[in-house]
Design an enzyme around this catalytic site. Structure first.
Site, PDB file in Angstrom:
ATOM      1  N   ARG A 111       0.838  -1.210   0.000  1.00  0.00           N
ATOM      2  CA  ARG A 111       0.000   0.000   0.000  1.00  0.00           C
ATOM      3  C   ARG A 111       0.873   1.259   0.000  1.00  0.00           C
ATOM      4  O   ARG A 111       0.435   2.317  -0.426  1.00  0.00           O
ATOM      5  CB  ARG A 111      -0.879   0.039   1.261  1.00  0.00           C
ATOM      6  CG  ARG A 111      -2.017  -0.943   1.292  1.00  0.00           C
ATOM      7  CD  ARG A 111      -2.636  -0.990   2.673  1.00  0.00           C
ATOM      8  NE  ARG A 111      -3.170   0.270   3.134  1.00  0.00           N
ATOM      9  CZ  ARG A 111      -4.401   0.727   2.867  1.00  0.00           C
ATOM     10  NH1 ARG A 111      -5.205   0.021   2.103  1.00  0.00           N
ATOM     11  NH2 ARG A 111      -4.813   1.881   3.342  1.00  0.00           N
ATOM     12  N   ASP A 169     -10.058   1.326   0.737  1.00  0.00           N
ATOM     13  CA  ASP A 169      -9.963   2.755   1.046  1.00  0.00           C
ATOM     14  C   ASP A 169     -11.299   3.390   0.671  1.00  0.00           C
ATOM     15  O   ASP A 169     -12.106   2.785  -0.038  1.00  0.00           O
ATOM     16  CB  ASP A 169      -8.832   3.397   0.240  1.00  0.00           C
ATOM     17  CG  ASP A 169      -7.458   3.008   0.788  1.00  0.00           C
ATOM     18  OD1 ASP A 169      -7.363   2.754   2.005  1.00  0.00           O
ATOM     19  OD2 ASP A 169      -6.503   2.953  -0.005  1.00  0.00           O
ATOM     20  N   TYR A 219      -9.849  -4.773   2.646  1.00  0.00           N
ATOM     21  CA  TYR A 219      -9.167  -3.590   3.183  1.00  0.00           C
ATOM     22  C   TYR A 219      -9.327  -2.448   2.175  1.00  0.00           C
ATOM     23  O   TYR A 219      -8.393  -2.042   1.509  1.00  0.00           O
ATOM     24  CB  TYR A 219      -7.697  -3.968   3.383  1.00  0.00           C
ATOM     25  CG  TYR A 219      -6.823  -3.008   4.148  1.00  0.00           C
ATOM     26  CD1 TYR A 219      -7.273  -1.779   4.606  1.00  0.00           C
ATOM     27  CD2 TYR A 219      -5.497  -3.343   4.420  1.00  0.00           C
ATOM     28  CE1 TYR A 219      -6.438  -0.928   5.301  1.00  0.00           C
ATOM     29  CE2 TYR A 219      -4.650  -2.502   5.114  1.00  0.00           C
ATOM     30  CZ  TYR A 219      -5.133  -1.293   5.549  1.00  0.00           C
ATOM     31  OH  TYR A 219      -4.284  -0.441   6.230  1.00  0.00           O
ATOM     32  N   ARG A 262      -9.155  -6.568  13.094  1.00  0.00           N
ATOM     33  CA  ARG A 262      -8.309  -5.863  14.032  1.00  0.00           C
ATOM     34  C   ARG A 262      -9.094  -4.656  14.496  1.00  0.00           C
ATOM     35  O   ARG A 262      -9.774  -3.995  13.691  1.00  0.00           O
ATOM     36  CB  ARG A 262      -7.037  -5.453  13.287  1.00  0.00           C
ATOM     37  CG  ARG A 262      -5.898  -5.104  14.139  1.00  0.00           C
ATOM     38  CD  ARG A 262      -5.304  -6.248  14.895  1.00  0.00           C
ATOM     39  NE  ARG A 262      -4.269  -5.699  15.759  1.00  0.00           N
ATOM     40  CZ  ARG A 262      -4.001  -6.132  16.975  1.00  0.00           C
ATOM     41  NH1 ARG A 262      -4.666  -7.137  17.480  1.00  0.00           N
ATOM     42  NH2 ARG A 262      -3.053  -5.569  17.690  1.00  0.00           N
ATOM     43  N   ARG A 315       0.046   5.781  16.265  1.00  0.00           N
ATOM     44  CA  ARG A 315       0.212   7.139  15.735  1.00  0.00           C
ATOM     45  C   ARG A 315      -0.533   8.154  16.583  1.00  0.00           C
ATOM     46  O   ARG A 315      -1.458   7.803  17.326  1.00  0.00           O
ATOM     47  CB  ARG A 315      -0.223   7.243  14.268  1.00  0.00           C
ATOM     48  CG  ARG A 315      -1.557   6.629  13.952  1.00  0.00           C
ATOM     49  CD  ARG A 315      -1.749   6.528  12.425  1.00  0.00           C
ATOM     50  NE  ARG A 315      -2.892   5.688  12.118  1.00  0.00           N
ATOM     51  CZ  ARG A 315      -3.157   5.182  10.927  1.00  0.00           C
ATOM     52  NH1 ARG A 315      -2.372   5.424   9.906  1.00  0.00           N
ATOM     53  NH2 ARG A 315      -4.226   4.429  10.733  1.00  0.00           N
ATOM     54  N   GLU A 372      -3.745   6.570  18.729  1.00  0.00           N
ATOM     55  CA  GLU A 372      -4.438   5.409  18.158  1.00  0.00           C
ATOM     56  C   GLU A 372      -3.757   4.126  18.637  1.00  0.00           C
ATOM     57  O   GLU A 372      -2.599   3.875  18.327  1.00  0.00           O
ATOM     58  CB  GLU A 372      -4.355   5.529  16.631  1.00  0.00           C
ATOM     59  CG  GLU A 372      -5.296   4.641  15.889  1.00  0.00           C
ATOM     60  CD  GLU A 372      -5.316   4.991  14.398  1.00  0.00           C
ATOM     61  OE1 GLU A 372      -5.517   6.165  14.041  1.00  0.00           O
ATOM     62  OE2 GLU A 372      -5.101   4.062  13.594  1.00  0.00           O
ATOM     63  N   ARG A 405       9.935   5.491  -3.160  1.00  0.00           N
ATOM     64  CA  ARG A 405      10.379   6.431  -4.198  1.00  0.00           C
ATOM     65  C   ARG A 405      11.839   6.804  -4.021  1.00  0.00           C
ATOM     66  O   ARG A 405      12.286   6.979  -2.896  1.00  0.00           O
ATOM     67  CB  ARG A 405       9.599   7.748  -4.102  1.00  0.00           C
ATOM     68  CG  ARG A 405       8.142   7.635  -4.290  1.00  0.00           C
ATOM     69  CD  ARG A 405       7.568   9.038  -4.502  1.00  0.00           C
ATOM     70  NE  ARG A 405       6.120   8.919  -4.431  1.00  0.00           N
ATOM     71  CZ  ARG A 405       5.409   9.339  -3.412  1.00  0.00           C
ATOM     72  NH1 ARG A 405       5.989   9.951  -2.406  1.00  0.00           N
ATOM     73  NH2 ARG A 405       4.103   9.165  -3.413  1.00  0.00           N
TER      74      ARG A 405
HETATM   75  N1  UDP Z   1       3.416   0.741   7.922  1.00  0.00           N
HETATM   76  C1  UDP Z   1       4.615   0.638   8.592  1.00  0.00           C
HETATM   77  N2  UDP Z   1       5.146   1.756   9.163  1.00  0.00           N
HETATM   78  C2  UDP Z   1       4.520   2.963   9.122  1.00  0.00           C
HETATM   79  C3  UDP Z   1       3.290   3.054   8.421  1.00  0.00           C
HETATM   80  C4  UDP Z   1       2.758   1.925   7.845  1.00  0.00           C
HETATM   81  O1  UDP Z   1       5.204  -0.423   8.674  1.00  0.00           O
HETATM   82  O2  UDP Z   1       5.043   3.934   9.688  1.00  0.00           O
HETATM   83  C5  UDP Z   1       2.864  -0.501   7.324  1.00  0.00           C
HETATM   84  C6  UDP Z   1       2.008  -1.277   8.324  1.00  0.00           C
HETATM   85  O3  UDP Z   1       2.177  -2.657   8.065  1.00  0.00           O
HETATM   86  C7  UDP Z   1       0.608  -0.848   7.957  1.00  0.00           C
HETATM   87  C8  UDP Z   1       0.710  -0.736   6.447  1.00  0.00           C
HETATM   88  O4  UDP Z   1       2.020  -0.208   6.228  1.00  0.00           O
HETATM   89  O5  UDP Z   1      -0.360  -1.775   8.364  1.00  0.00           O
HETATM   90  C9  UDP Z   1      -0.328   0.114   5.764  1.00  0.00           C
HETATM   91  O6  UDP Z   1      -0.276   1.417   6.284  1.00  0.00           O
HETATM   92  P1  UDP Z   1      -1.416   2.481   6.008  1.00  0.00           P
HETATM   93  O7  UDP Z   1      -0.908   3.801   6.446  1.00  0.00           O
HETATM   94  O8  UDP Z   1      -1.863   2.323   4.601  1.00  0.00           O
HETATM   95  O9  UDP Z   1      -2.545   1.967   7.000  1.00  0.00           O
HETATM   96  P2  UDP Z   1      -3.930   2.618   7.442  1.00  0.00           P
HETATM   97  O10 UDP Z   1      -3.803   4.097   7.334  1.00  0.00           O
HETATM   98  O11 UDP Z   1      -4.978   1.989   6.573  1.00  0.00           O
HETATM   99  O12 UDP Z   1      -4.053   2.175   8.860  1.00  0.00           O
END
Ligand code: UDP
Length: 372
Positions: free
Chosen positions: A171, A354, A352, A252, A284, A304, A175
Site C-alpha cells: 500500500r 480505502d 481492506y 483488528r 500514531r 491510536e 520512491r
Molecule cells: N506501515 C509501517 N510503518 C509505518 C506506516 C505503515 O510499517 O510507519 C505498514 C504497516 O504494516 C501498515 C501498512 O504499512 O499496516 C499500511 O499502512 P497504512 O498507512 O496504509 O494503513 P492505514 O492508514 O490503513 O491504517
C-alpha cells in the site's frame, strides 16, 4: 410502508447507494446501530476542529470519476498527507523516499540509496517474497524494515510480519525522489467541514433510523408487518449476518484516546506522526487541526492504539490472510445464492478498502442493480 431497499449501515457505502438509488426513483430506508451517520468516516467538531472520531481519513484516489463524484458534496482542500515516523529519538519522513534514506544513512543521491538497499536485499537472500517481512526487506532493505516497519506492523496487526500477507506493505509508495506525499494518487484532499456533512447530504430526503440493530429491526418489522422491503443492502460484517455459521472472520480493532489541549496551539507540527517502535503502545498521534490548516487556539490530538478484536468490538481492519480469505469465500458463496440480499463495503466484502474504492464499488453496485 414499502421501500425498495433496506440499507443496513449509514456509512459511505450505504449512503452512496441510497443516494444514487433515490435519483433512479427507488426508495431506501437506512438503519444504523450507532447513534450517528457516516460510519467510520464520522467527524465531529470539537472546539471548532473537525475531529476524525474513528481514525484519520484522507481522501485520495486515481479514479477521476470518483473524485468528481465526491466534489458534489463538499469542497476538498489541498491537504497532502506527509506523515512523520518517530523511532526512538530519530525522526523520519514517510513514505519511504529519499528524505527517509538520506536521514537513515547520511547519503544524498538515489544511486547511493539504491546501492545500500540492494546490498541489504542481497544479504537477506530473498528471491520470492512470501510474506510481509520478506516483501518489506526486499523493497527497502533491512534498516528501514527494522526501524520503520517491523514494530509498527506488529503493533498494528498483533502478529509477526512473517505471518502477514505482503500486500499490506505494498500500500505504501517507495520512491527514489525527495517526495513526502504518502499517496501516489493524483487526487487528494480533506473535505472542509468534515466527512459527516458529505454523508448527511447523500442521505438528504432518505429516512434514517439510528440506534437500530439489524436483526432486532427485522424481527420487529416481520412481527408488526409495518414496513416491507424489496431487497436488503447489508454493509455490516458478513460473518455476523450468517451467525458465524462457518466460524468468525478475524478483524483488528482500535482504541482512540482523544485529548483536548486548550493551551497548546500546535502539538506536533503535522497531522500524522507514527510511532514505529514496538514498545510505544500506540501506532500514531493525529493532530486534527492540521488536516484543515487550522490556525485557531488550542488543539485536539488522538492517540491510536491497535487492539485485539473480539465479538462485539468495533471491527476496523479485516485481516486478509489466506485462512480468512478462504473463510470469507465460504460466506460469499452463501451470499451469492441470496436473491434478496446484497453485501457491500469493508465489512460486507471483507476487504481492506480505502474510501475511494468504497465509493467506486457502491456506484458499480447501483449500476448492476439498475441494469438487472
Ligand atoms: N506501515 C509501517 N510503518 C509505518 C506506516 C505503515 O510499517 O510507519 C505498514 C504497516 O504494516 C501498515 C501498512 O504499512 O499496516 C499500511 O499502512 P497504512 O498507512 O496504509 O494503513 P492505514 O492508514 O490503513 O491504517
Amino acid at each position: 410502508m414499502h421501500y425498495d431497499y433496506l440499507v443496513v449501515g449509514a456509512g459511505i457505502f450505504g449512503a452512496v447507494f441510497a443516494h444514487e438509488m433515490k435519483k433512479q426513483g427507488k426508495s431506501s430506508l437506512v438503519i444504523d446501530k450507532r447513534s450517528h451517520i457516516a460510519g467510520n468516516i464520522y467527524t465531529e467538531a470539537v472546539n471548532d476542529i473537525q475531529v476524525h472520531k474513528y481514525g484519520a481519513h484522507i481522501f485520495h484516489t486515481s479514479d477521476k470519476e470518483v473524485w468528481d463524484y465526491v466534489q458534489q458534496f463538499a469542497h476538498f482542500n489541498h491537504y497532502v498527507n506527509s506523515p512523520l515516523a518517530v523511532f526512538e529519538d530519530e525522526l523520519y519522513n514517510l513514505p519511504f523516499n529519499m528524505n527517509t534514506f538520506s536521514k537513515m544513512w547520511g547519503i544524498r543521491t538515489p544511486e547511493e540509496a539504491k546501492r545500500i538497499i540492494d546490498s541489504q536485499i542481497a544479504e537477506a537472500g530473498i528471491t520470492e517474497p512470501r510474506n510481509l517481512e520478506e516483501q518489506a526487506v526486499s523493497l527497502v532493505g533491512y534498516d528501514v524494515y527494522r526501524k520503520l516497519i517491523e514494530g509498527y506492523t506488529r503493533k498494528q496487526w498483533g502478529r509477526e510480519c512473517r505471518e502477514l500477507p505482503s500486500f499490506i506493505i505494498k500500500r505504501l509508495p517507495l520512491r527514489f525522489v525527495y517526495d513526502n506525499n504518502y499517496f501516489n494518487d493524483p487526487y487528494q484532499g480533506i473535505p472542509e467541514g468534515g466527512y459527516t456533512q458529505i454523508v448527511g447530504k447523500m442521505l438528504e430526503g432518505t429516512t434514517v433510523l439510528l440506534n437500530t440493530e439489524y436483526k432486532a429491526f427485522i424481527n420487529d418489522s416481520a412481527k408488526s408487518g409495518k414496513d416491507t422491503f424489496g431487497k436488503v443492502l447489508y454493509t455490516g460484517m458478513i460473518d455476523a449476518y450468517y451467525d458465524y455459521c462457518y466460524g468468525a472472520l478475524e478483524y483488528r480493532s482500535l482504541r482512540f484516546e482523544e485529548e483536548i489541549l486548550e493551551d497548546c496551539d500546535n502539538y506536533q507540527g503535522n497531522a500524522v506522526v507514527n510511532y514505529t517502535e514496538w514498545k510505544i503502545p500506540y501506532t500514531r498521534i493525529i493532530e486534527h487541526k492540521h488536516f484543515e490548516f487550522g490556525k485557531g487556539k488550542g488543539t485536539v490530538i488522538t492517540r491510536e492504539y491497535p487492539a485485539a478484536w473480539q465479538k462485539g468490538d468495533e471491527p476496523y481492519y479485516p485481516v486478509n490472510n489466506e485462512e480468512n480469505n478462504a473463510l470469507y469465500q465460504k460466506y460469499k458463496e452463501l451470499a451469492d445464492k441470496e436473491s434478496g440480499v446484497i453485501f457491500g463495503g469493508r465489512l460486507g466484502q471483507y476487504r481492506y478498502f480505502d474510501m475511494d474504492q468504497v465509493v467506486r464499488c457502491a456506484l458499480d453496485m447501483v449500476k448492476k442493480e439498475t441494469c438487472s
